[in-house]
Motif scaffolding. Structure first.
Motif, PDB file in Angstrom:
ATOM      1  N   LEU A 282       0.814  -1.215   0.000  1.00 22.23           N
ATOM      2  CA  LEU A 282       0.000   0.000   0.000  1.00 22.23           C
ATOM      3  C   LEU A 282       0.848   1.265   0.000  1.00 22.23           C
ATOM      4  CD1 LEU A 282      -2.780  -1.119   2.494  1.00 22.23           C
ATOM      5  CD2 LEU A 282      -2.825  -1.141   0.000  1.00 22.23           C
ATOM      6  N   ILE A 283       2.084   1.189   0.472  1.00 23.30           N
ATOM      7  CA  ILE A 283       3.039   2.284   0.366  1.00 23.30           C
ATOM      8  C   ILE A 283       4.354   1.715  -0.139  1.00 23.30           C
ATOM      9  CG2 ILE A 283       1.965   3.706   2.161  1.00 23.30           C
ATOM     10  CD1 ILE A 283       4.128   2.779   4.092  1.00 23.30           C
ATOM     11  N   LYS A 284       5.229   2.593  -0.625  1.00 23.47           N
ATOM     12  CA  LYS A 284       6.480   2.165  -1.230  1.00 23.47           C
ATOM     13  C   LYS A 284       7.661   2.485  -0.313  1.00 23.47           C
ATOM     14  CE  LYS A 284       4.677   2.748  -5.903  1.00 23.47           C
ATOM     15  NZ  LYS A 284       4.843   3.398  -7.220  1.00 23.47           N
ATOM     16  N   PRO A 285       8.599   1.524  -0.170  1.00 27.36           N
ATOM     17  CA  PRO A 285       9.742   1.750   0.728  1.00 27.36           C
ATOM     18  C   PRO A 285      10.558   2.985   0.377  1.00 27.36           C
ATOM     19  CG  PRO A 285       9.605  -0.564   0.093  1.00 27.36           C
ATOM     20  CD  PRO A 285       8.599   0.169  -0.744  1.00 27.36           C
ATOM     21  N   VAL A 286      10.722   3.285  -0.925  1.00 24.08           N
ATOM     22  CA  VAL A 286      11.575   4.403  -1.307  1.00 24.08           C
ATOM     23  C   VAL A 286      10.989   5.724  -0.813  1.00 24.08           C
ATOM     24  CG1 VAL A 286      10.492   4.716  -3.583  1.00 24.08           C
ATOM     25  CG2 VAL A 286      12.886   5.378  -3.218  1.00 24.08           C
ATOM     26  N   ARG A 287       9.668   5.850  -0.804  1.00 29.36           N
ATOM     27  CA  ARG A 287       9.038   7.075  -0.307  1.00 29.36           C
ATOM     28  C   ARG A 287       9.105   7.133   1.212  1.00 29.36           C
ATOM     29  NH1 ARG A 287       3.801   6.630  -4.368  1.00 29.36           N
ATOM     30  NH2 ARG A 287       4.950   7.094  -6.288  1.00 29.36           N
ATOM     31  N   LEU A 288       8.915   5.989   1.841  1.00 27.97           N
ATOM     32  CA  LEU A 288       9.044   5.937   3.286  1.00 27.97           C
ATOM     33  C   LEU A 288      10.456   6.312   3.706  1.00 27.97           C
ATOM     34  CD1 LEU A 288       8.011   5.155   6.116  1.00 27.97           C
ATOM     35  CD2 LEU A 288       8.710   2.806   5.600  1.00 27.97           C
TER      36      LEU A 288
ATOM     37  N   ASP B 243      12.528   8.301   2.234  1.00 30.75           N
ATOM     38  CA  ASP B 243      12.700   9.747   2.128  1.00 30.75           C
ATOM     39  C   ASP B 243      12.101  10.450   3.343  1.00 30.75           C
ATOM     40  OD1 ASP B 243      13.219  12.256   0.374  1.00 30.75           O
ATOM     41  OD2 ASP B 243      11.102  12.432   0.915  1.00 30.75           O
ATOM     42  N   SER B 244      10.947   9.971   3.808  1.00 31.32           N
ATOM     43  CA  SER B 244      10.295  10.597   4.968  1.00 31.32           C
ATOM     44  C   SER B 244      11.108  10.415   6.231  1.00 31.32           C
ATOM     45  CB  SER B 244       8.893  10.003   5.153  1.00 31.32           C
ATOM     46  OG  SER B 244       8.045  10.319   4.076  1.00 31.32           O
ATOM     47  N   VAL B 245      11.525   9.173   6.519  1.00 30.57           N
ATOM     48  CA  VAL B 245      12.238   8.942   7.773  1.00 30.57           C
ATOM     49  C   VAL B 245      13.631   9.569   7.745  1.00 30.57           C
ATOM     50  CG1 VAL B 245      10.940   6.887   8.393  1.00 30.57           C
ATOM     51  CG2 VAL B 245      12.957   6.641   6.952  1.00 30.57           C
ATOM     52  N   ARG B 246      14.235   9.665   6.554  1.00 28.14           N
ATOM     53  CA  ARG B 246      15.530  10.350   6.461  1.00 28.14           C
ATOM     54  C   ARG B 246      15.359  11.830   6.802  1.00 28.14           C
ATOM     55  NH1 ARG B 246      16.692   9.088   1.689  1.00 28.14           N
ATOM     56  NH2 ARG B 246      18.161   7.391   2.080  1.00 28.14           N
ATOM     57  N   THR B 247      14.282  12.434   6.280  1.00 24.40           N
ATOM     58  CA  THR B 247      14.005  13.843   6.577  1.00 24.40           C
ATOM     59  C   THR B 247      13.812  14.051   8.077  1.00 24.40           C
ATOM     60  OG1 THR B 247      12.954  14.123   4.414  1.00 24.40           O
ATOM     61  CG2 THR B 247      12.456  15.770   6.099  1.00 24.40           C
ATOM     62  N   ALA B 248      13.086  13.132   8.718  1.00 27.03           N
ATOM     63  CA  ALA B 248      12.872  13.247  10.163  1.00 27.03           C
ATOM     64  C   ALA B 248      14.175  13.053  10.921  1.00 27.03           C
ATOM     65  CB  ALA B 248      11.833  12.220  10.611  1.00 27.03           C
ATOM     66  N   ALA B 249      14.999  12.117  10.470  1.00 28.83           N
ATOM     67  CA  ALA B 249      16.233  11.812  11.188  1.00 28.83           C
ATOM     68  C   ALA B 249      17.210  12.975  11.171  1.00 28.83           C
ATOM     69  CB  ALA B 249      16.881  10.561  10.610  1.00 28.83           C
ATOM     70  N   VAL B 250      17.373  13.600  10.003  1.00 30.27           N
ATOM     71  CA  VAL B 250      18.398  14.645   9.893  1.00 30.27           C
ATOM     72  C   VAL B 250      18.035  15.898  10.684  1.00 30.27           C
ATOM     73  CG1 VAL B 250      19.214  13.840   7.650  1.00 30.27           C
ATOM     74  CG2 VAL B 250      17.390  15.546   7.743  1.00 30.27           C
ATOM     75  N   THR B 251      16.799  15.996  11.155  1.00 27.54           N
ATOM     76  CA  THR B 251      16.461  17.111  12.042  1.00 27.54           C
ATOM     77  C   THR B 251      17.063  16.921  13.422  1.00 27.54           C
ATOM     78  OG1 THR B 251      14.407  16.105  12.835  1.00 27.54           O
ATOM     79  CG2 THR B 251      14.273  17.443  10.831  1.00 27.54           C
ATOM     80  N   GLY B 252      17.562  15.698  13.686  1.00 26.93           N
ATOM     81  CA  GLY B 252      18.140  15.394  14.994  1.00 26.93           C
ATOM     82  C   GLY B 252      17.391  14.322  15.740  1.00 26.93           C
ATOM     83  N   ALA B 253      16.343  13.759  15.121  1.00 28.35           N
ATOM     84  CA  ALA B 253      15.507  12.752  15.794  1.00 28.35           C
ATOM     85  C   ALA B 253      15.951  11.340  15.423  1.00 28.35           C
ATOM     86  CB  ALA B 253      14.041  12.971  15.435  1.00 28.35           C
ATOM     87  N   TYR B 254      17.257  11.069  15.522  1.00 25.08           N
ATOM     88  CA  TYR B 254      17.781   9.766  15.090  1.00 25.08           C
ATOM     89  C   TYR B 254      17.221   8.624  15.941  1.00 25.08           C
ATOM     90  CZ  TYR B 254      21.137  12.345  12.241  1.00 25.08           C
ATOM     91  OH  TYR B 254      21.712  13.150  11.301  1.00 25.08           O
TER      92      TYR B 254
END
Length: 889
Positions: free
Chosen positions: A791-797, A799-810
Motif C-alpha cells: 500500500l506504500i512504497k519503501p523508497v518514499r518511506l 525519504d520521509s524517515v531520512r528527513t525526520a532523522a536529519v532534524t536530529g531525531a535519530y
C-alpha cells in the motif's frame, strides 16, 4: 432599432448583420443604450435564459459600437463570451462596413487583453486578415495561434506535411520566433506519439531552418534560453528534444559554455544531464578549462540526484586522468559529494580523492583530510587507507542527545472584538482571505451575534459601507432584490456570507428557517457531514442575528485548536440562565463536542447545579469522559474480475462502533456521530478542501476523526492524489488521546507520493514525539503492515524517515524502523527502496547507538549474502554499526 432589439430578445442572431447594415450611426448609438440596459438585466437571469441571449447581445453590441476601444471592451466581456463557441463569423459580418484601420485597431486591442486574447483568437485573426494590419504578437494571441494550428494539424485526416502548412501560413514568420518567449505553451503543442511523427512540433521546429522560416541561430538560442529559464517539466522536455534534434556542432556547443553550466547546476535533472554530457564532450576536446570544470562540479556535486553526482565524478576522473596536474584545482570540489546522503556516492568520491591525492600539495591534502574525517564510521577504513591513521582517528565518543522541535503551545483565542470598527475590519479581512484561520472565523461569527444583539442598527450601517461592491451586495432589501445566482451562492456559501446577508436584509426570515430545517446530518460522506456542521452553525448564527435575542454564541472555542474550556462553557450557560434564554441547539451541540472532558468533576458539578436542560446534558457528557466512538482495525477486501484475471484490492483501515449515548446529549441532526462507521469500497473524493474546520469541529476526539477520515486518506495515498495528508499536523497538535487510528494515518502519510504530504507526516511524527505521545512500536507495526500489502512504497518511506532523522531525531526514527525492517528483510526478493531504509537505520545507529540487545531479525542473513548491491552493502553497514553501537546518553 425596435426590430434589432426584438431580434436580440428572440435570439435571432443570424439576422442581426443584415439589420445592422440598414441602421445609421445615430440609430446604432440609440440601440447601444438599450443593449447595455439589457445586458445588465441579463446578469440576474438564470443560466439557461442567459445562454439564449448572450450570443445576439455580443453580435449586436459589436455592430453598434462606433469606438474601437469600447467595441473591444464589449467583445471581451466575460459574460458575453460564455461557455459556448462565440459567433465570431457574425461579429465580423456585423462590422463589415467599418474601415480597415478601425478593424485593425479593434484586433490589436483584443490581442492586448491577457485574460481573453487566447479565447478570442479566431475573431482577432479574422479581423487581422480583413484589415491587413500588422500581426499582433502578444502572448495570448501567440498561444491562440499555436493552439489552433496544433489542433488543426492533429485532427486532419488528409493533411499535407506540417512544415508545408506552416510555410503557407501568413502568421508563421512573425509568430514562430515568439514560441520561445511566451510565458506558457498550450498543451496541444506538447502532444506526441512516434518519435519521428511529422506532426510533432519539435520535429517540425528542427526542420524550419531548411525552409527559411526561422534561422538556425535563433532556434538554438531560443531553445537554450527556455531551458535556462526553467518551467513545467513537459515544456522543458519539449525544448530539450528540439535542441537534441538540431544536433549542435562542436562550435555551437563551445560558444555556449556558460549556458551549459547554468543548466547543469540549476535545471531539472533531464536537462542537467544533457548539459553535463555536452560539458563532458567539451572537456574531451580541450575546450573546457580546469577552473571552469571545478566551478560547475562544485555546484553539481551538491545536487541530490545520485545519477547526476555520479556522472560528475566520472567526468572529474576523466579530466584528472588526462591531466593529473589539475588535481589541486579539481579535488577540493569533490568534498561536496562527501555530504551526499548516498553512501555509494561518498565512497566513489573518497576513492577518486585517494587515486589522485599524491598529485596535490600539502595544503590541499590537509583540507581534504579534514573533510574526509567528518565522514561516518562506515568509511573510516577507507579514509584510513587514503589519508593514514591520523586523519581517520576515532573521534572521542560523545553523549548523544536527541534533538526534537519545541512542543506546539496551545494558544488562547483573542477576545471577541468589542468595538464595532474592530469587528468590521475583521469581517473584511475574513472575506478576503482565501483560507481564513479558525480563530478569526470564530471571533467574527461570535462578534456579529453580540453586536446584532446590542447595536444592530450601527452594525448594519457599518457593514453596508464596508462591504460595498461584494458579489451579493446588490438591490435593496428583501430576497426578491437579489439576483437568482447570488441567492443560490449565499445558500451554499461556507463562510459568514449568510449572516451578513441576513443582517443587511438580503435574505428573508423564511430562507433562514428553510436552511435551518434542511440540515439533518445525513450527508453523503463524513467530510460533507462535518462541513454540514459548519454550515448549520453559520445559519444558526444567521437566525440569531435575525431575531437579535441571543447575546453571544456558547460554542466559540477558548483555544486555537478549537477546544473549549468547560468552566468557560458553564459560565456562558449560567449567563443564558440569568437572562432567561436558551442557546441554539446547533450552537450548544458544537460546544459539547469541543469541551475538554478529562478530569472535569468540578465543571460537571457546576453544570448540573445550573438546573437547566443544557447544564444536565453537559454534566452527563463530562462525567462519561469517553471518546466520541470506539475505533478498531478493519481490513477491507475487494475482488474484481477482469476477463480471466481476478484483481484483489486491500485496504487497512479503521471502523467505529455505535455509541447510543450521543442521542441523549446532542440533537437529532448530530446523532450520526454516534452511529457505527464501516468503511466501504467507494471512498469519496474530498481532497481539495481545507481540513481546519473538520479538526476544529471535533478537537477532543482526534482518534475518532482520524478513523472517519482514514478511508479517504488511504485512497488518496494509494492513488497518489495530492493533499492526502494535510490534516495530519492538525491532528498531532490536538490534546485528545492518540491511538491506532492516528498512527495508521501517519503510516500512510509517511508513504505518500507528493513531498508536501510526506513533510506534513514528518511534522506530525516530530510533534507527537516532542509531546511524548508517539508509540514508535505501534507506528512501526502499522508501517510494516502497509509495506507488506504494497500500500506504500519503501523508497518514499525512506525519504520521509531520512528527513525526520536529519532534524536530529535519530533515536525516534530508529525506534520506528526497528519495527519496520524485519518485515522488509523477510522477503526473498527485497522490494525496491529496502536498501534506502537500511541506510537510514544505519545512519541513525551511527549517530545515537542502540539500546537493543538483539539484532534486527533477518539483518545478519541479508548482510551475509554475496554481491555488492545497495541492499547487501547497507545491511553490512547496519550490522557493523549495530555491533559497535554501545548505548549513549
Amino acid at each position: 432599432m425596435s426590430e434589432l432589439m426584438t431580434a436580440v430578445r428572440e435570439s435571432r442572431t443570424h439576422e442581426l448583420p443584415a439589420l445592422l447594415a440598414k441602421m445609421d450611426t445615430a440609430e446604432r448609438r440609440a440601440a447601444l443604450v438599450e443593449l447595455k440596459t439589457l445586458r445588465k438585466e441579463v446578469r440576474g437571469w438564470s443560466w439557461d435564459s442567459q445562454r439564449k441571449i448572450i450570443r445576439p447581445l455580443l453580435v449586436a453590441g459589436a455592430g453598434c459600437h462606433t469606438g474601437a476601444a469600447a467595441c473591444a471592451t464589449w467583445i471581451a466581456g466575460r459574460d458575453l463570451l460564455g461557455w459556448d463557441r462565440p459567433p465570431f463569423t457574425l461579429v465580423v459580418a456585423a462590422m463589415a462596413d467599418r474601415d480597415p484601420e478601425w478593424l485593425g485597431d479593434v484586433a490589436h486591442r483584443l490581442a492586448a487583453r491577457p485574460a481573453t486574447a487566447e479565447t478570442t483568437y479566431d475573431l482577432i485573426s479574422r479581423l487581422v486578415r480583413k484589415s491587413q494590419c500588422a500581426v499582433p504578437t502578444t502572448d495570448g494571441f501567440v498561444r491562440g495561434w499555436l493552439q489552433t494550428v496544433s489542433t488543426y494539424q492533429w485532427q486532419r485526416e488528409k493533411r499535407k506535411p506540417f512544415i508545408d502548412m506552416l510555410r503557407a501560413d501568413p502568421f508563421a514568420p512573425v509568430l514562430l520566433p515568439r514560441i520561445f518567449e511566451v510565458q506558457e505553451l498550450p498543451p496541444q503543442m506538447l502532444w506526441s506519439y512516434e518519435t519521428d511523427d511529422e506532426r510533432r512540433w519539435d520535429v517540425t521546429l528542427a526542420a524550419l531552418p531548411q525552409t527559411g522560416l526561422l534561422e538556425r541561430a535563433a532556434l538554438v538560442d531560443g531553445c537554450v534560453s527556455r531551458l535556462l529559464r526553467g518551467g513545467k517539466p513537459g515544456e522543458q522536455r519539449f525544448f530539450l528534444s528540439t535542441l537534441r534534434l538540431l544536433a549542435l556542432t562542436e562550435q555551437e556547443e563551445a560558444e555556449r559554455v556558460p549556458d551549459w553550466i547554468g543548466m547543469a547546476t540549476d535545471a531539472m535533472s533531464t536537462v542537467a544531464a544533457h548539459a553535463q554530457q555536452v560539458l563532458g564532450r567539451l572537456d574531451e576536446r580541450g575546450r573546457l578549462s580546469a577552473r571552469t570544470l571545478a566551478e560547475v562540479s562544485g555546484a553539481v556535486l551538491f545536487r541530490t540526484e545520485k545519477k547526476l553526482v555520479r556522472s560528475q565524478l566520472v567526468l572529474l576522473g576523466k579530466a584528472l586522468r588526462h591531466d593529473p596536474s589539475a588535481a589541486d584545482e579539481l579535488l577540493p570540489v569533490v568534498v561536496g559529494a562527501f555530504e551526499h546522503e548516498d553512501m555509494d556516492v561518498q565512497e566513489r568520491a573518497l576513492s577518486l580523492v585517494g587515486r589522485y591525492l599524491s598529485a596535490t600539495g600539502a595544503g590541499v591534502q590537509e583540507e581534504l583530510a579534514l573533510s574526509a574525517s567528518l565522514l561516518g564510521p562506515a568509511h573510516r577504513t577507507l579514509v584510513t587507507e587514503v589519508f593514514g591513521v591520523s586523519a581517520a582517528g576515532e573521534p572521542e565518543p560523545q553523549e548523544y542527545e536527541e534533538v526534537l522541535p519545541p512542543a506546539p503551545v496551545t494558544r488562547r483565542l483573542d477576545p471577541v472584538p468589542l468595538s464595532l470598527p474592530e469587528l468590521v475590519e475583521d469581517v473584511v479581512v475574513l472575506g478576503r482571505a482565501s483560507a481564513p484561520e479558525i480563530p478569526v472565523f470564530e471571533r467574527v461569527l461570535d462578534g456579529l451575534v453580540r453586536h446584532a444583539h446590542t447595536a444592530r442598527s450601527a452594525l448594519t450601517g457599518a457593514l453596508r459601507e464596508a462591504l460595498t461592491g461584494e458579489w451579493w451586495m446588490t438591490g435593496g432589501s428583501g430576497e426578491g432584490d437579489l439576483p437568482h445566482w447570488s441567492a443560490r451562492q449565499i445558500r451554499t456559501a461556507e463562510g459568514i456570507e449568510p449572516v451578513l446577508a441576513v443582517l443587511l436584509g438580503h435574505l428573508s426570515p423564511q430562507v433562514v428557517a428553510d436552511e435551518l430545517a434542511s440540515w439533518t446530518g445525513t450527508e453523503s460522506c463524513v467530510h460533507a457531514s462535518l462541513q454540514g456542521i459548519l454550515r448549520a452553525r453559520v445559519w444558526d448564527a444567521a437566525d440569531a442575528v435575525l431575531t437579535g435575542d441571543r447575546p453571544f454564541l456558547v460554542a466559540t472555542p477558548t483555544w486555537h485548536t478549537g477546544s473549549l474550556d468547560p468552566s468557560v462553557l458553564v459560565d456562558r450557560l449560567r449567563e443564558y440562565q440569568r437572562l432567561g434564554l436558551r442557546p441554539g441547539q446547533t450552537d450548544f451541540a458544537q460546544a459539547v463536542l469541543r469541551v475538554r472532558r478529562h478530569e472535569q468533576d468540578g465543571a460537571a458539578a457546576a453544570a448540573e447545579g445550573l438546573g437547566t436542560p443544557e447544564g444536565e446534558r453537559l454534566a452527563s457528557w463530562l462525567r462519561a469522559d469517553e471518546p466520541l466512538a470506539e475505533v478498531y482495525r478493519f481490513d477491507l477486501e475487494k475482488k474484481t474480475r477482469r476477463g480471466q484475471t481476478v484483481e484483489r484490492t486491500h485496504r487497512i483501515l479503521m471502523a467505529t462502533r455505535e455509541r447510543p449515548f450521543i442521542e441523549k446529549v446532542l440533537p437529532r441532526s448530530f446523532h450520526w456521530l454516534g452511529q457505527p462507521q464501516i468503511p466501504t469500497h467507494n471512498p469519496c473524493y474530498h481532497w481539495g478542501e481545507r481540513p481546519e474546520h473538520w479538526v476544529a469541529t471535533l478537537p477532543e476526539d482526534a482518534e475518532t476523526l482520524a478513523a472517519r477520515l482514514l478511508p479517504n486518506t488511504a485512497n488518496n495515498v494509494i492513488e497518489e492524489i495530492q493533499n492526502a495528508a494535510r490534516q495530519l499536523t492538525l491532528l498531532a497538535e490536538l490534546d485528545g488521546p492518540v491511538g491506532e487510528a492516528i498512527h495508521l494515518t501517519l503510516a500512510y502519510g509517511l508513504g505518500a507520493r507528493h513531498p508536501e504530504d510526506r513533510l506534513a507526516a514528518v511534522d506530525a511524527l516530530l510533534i507527537l514525539a516532542t509531546r511524548q505521545r508517539l508509540d514508535a512500536t505501534l507506528l512501526g507495526e502499522r508501517i510494516a503492515a502497509l509495506l507488506d500489502c504494497g500500500l506504500i512504497k519503501p523508497v518514499r518511506l525512506a525519504d520521509s524517515v531520512r528527513t525526520a532523522a536529519v532534524t536530529g531525531a535519530y533515536r525516534t526514527v530508529l525506534s520506528v524502523l526497528t519495527g519496520v525492517l524485519p518485515g522488509v528483510l523477510a522477503h526473498e526478493k527485497a522490494p525496491r527502496g529496502a536498501g534506502d531504509l537500511l541506510a537510514v537505520a544505519a545512519e541513525c545507529v551511527e549517530h545515537c547507538g542502540t539500546t537493543e540487545t538483539e539484532e534486527i531479525s533477518g539483518l545478519s542473513g541479508t548482510a551475509a549474502r554475496g554481491g555488492s548491491s545497495q541492499l547487501v552493502r547497507q545491511a553490512k553497514r547496519l550490522a557493523e554499526a549495530w555491533k559497535a553501537g554501545a548505548p549513549r546518553g
